[in-house]
Design a protein around this motif. Sequence first.
Motif, mmCIF file in Angstrom:
data_model
loop_
_atom_site.group_PDB
_atom_site.id
_atom_site.type_symbol
_atom_site.label_atom_id
_atom_site.label_comp_id
_atom_site.label_asym_id
_atom_site.label_seq_id
_atom_site.Cartn_x
_atom_site.Cartn_y
_atom_site.Cartn_z
ATOM 1 N N LEU A 1 90.118 -42.273 -33.757
ATOM 2 C CA LEU A 1 89.248 -43.317 -34.319
ATOM 3 C C LEU A 1 89.517 -44.732 -33.855
ATOM 4 O O LEU A 1 90.604 -45.145 -33.656
ATOM 5 C CB LEU A 1 89.391 -43.276 -35.812
ATOM 6 N N GLY B 1 84.140 -43.464 -34.953
ATOM 7 C CA GLY B 1 83.440 -43.429 -36.225
ATOM 8 C C GLY B 1 81.972 -43.071 -36.124
ATOM 9 O O GLY B 1 81.462 -42.239 -36.879
ATOM 10 N N ARG C 1 80.476 -39.626 -37.809
ATOM 11 C CA ARG C 1 79.493 -39.660 -38.897
ATOM 12 C C ARG C 1 78.234 -38.895 -38.524
ATOM 13 O O ARG C 1 77.660 -38.179 -39.347
ATOM 14 C CB ARG C 1 79.166 -41.101 -39.261
ATOM 15 N N VAL D 1 87.328 -41.730 -40.933
ATOM 16 C CA VAL D 1 87.410 -42.481 -39.685
ATOM 17 C C VAL D 1 88.798 -43.123 -39.630
ATOM 18 O O VAL D 1 89.094 -44.068 -40.357
ATOM 19 C CB VAL D 1 86.296 -43.544 -39.601
#
Length: 315
Positions: free
Chosen positions: A7, A110, A114, A133
């Motif tokens: 991340l 991230g 998502r 994340v």
Amino acid sequence: MTNAPWLACPNRRFRADVLAGLSLPQKRLPAKYFYDAAGSRLFDEITELGEYYPTRTELTIMTAHAREMAARCGPRCLLIELGAGSLTKVRLLLDRLDQPAAYAPVDVSGEHLRAAATALAVDYPALDITPVVADFTTSFELPSVPADRRVVYFPGSTIGNFDPHEADALLRRVARIVGPGGGLLLGVDLRKDITVLERAYNDAAGVTAAFNRNLLVRINRELGANFVPDTFRHLAFYNRDQSRIEMHLVSTIEQRVRVGSATFDFRAGESIHTENSYKYSVSELAARVAACGMRLDETWTDAQNYFAVLHLTAQ
């Protein structure tokens, strides 16, 4: 190179790591910064290339043995995937787990994470999916859900991207995350013919080269640098003494590069070391995990013995 990788860190940490790495006698950049949105998409392309055997080989193993792996995970487990990427392989597990308590994919990219978690939720509406994340090499918060057992899923041989002492530290961290009796399902790339290894990181279409150079594009965009990516060529080779693939970006000309207010000189032929991918034997890894507080329970491999998936239990 991993299919999972990590991340996005704040720019301050990114800048500090880049400046420190480019100041070393052998210039180096952390591989975790490959995985911005563009890098994650390029890696997804890599996993489908003919030369790149790890992803399809691991998928073959998972397809053949996912039921046994799910049984090892046990009922009502909290499944934590490190370096989750596109959440492809985990579906084979989720289809066979006995009433999983929740699924927590952890990744550095991230935006990519998502989007993948949203797509997964469509197919698994009853599953509690909580994307995290974070850089999984540092502390991060997991969802607080009642579960009979914690199991970390770490596919793609991402463990190979860590130097041995870093891999040991990560294995100890995983043992703490899952707690005594918790599990680790670990994908590992095995030692094999050097030609096979080097082809996997030097594809004819140049996708891996683009993936490697995208790190410079990201540094330009986020840190105000002036790298000219086309003046760096991709180099990947097997270091037999270290039992690892090394990836480098080699300057094709003598040049000076600015990163913010700092400048770095490159000789023609000088490289930036961008990634390692260590290759293991199962026996060697079994000894390593034992020293890190985990026990090897079961090993699944493919017919060519290219790759292995291990189930480990924290002591």
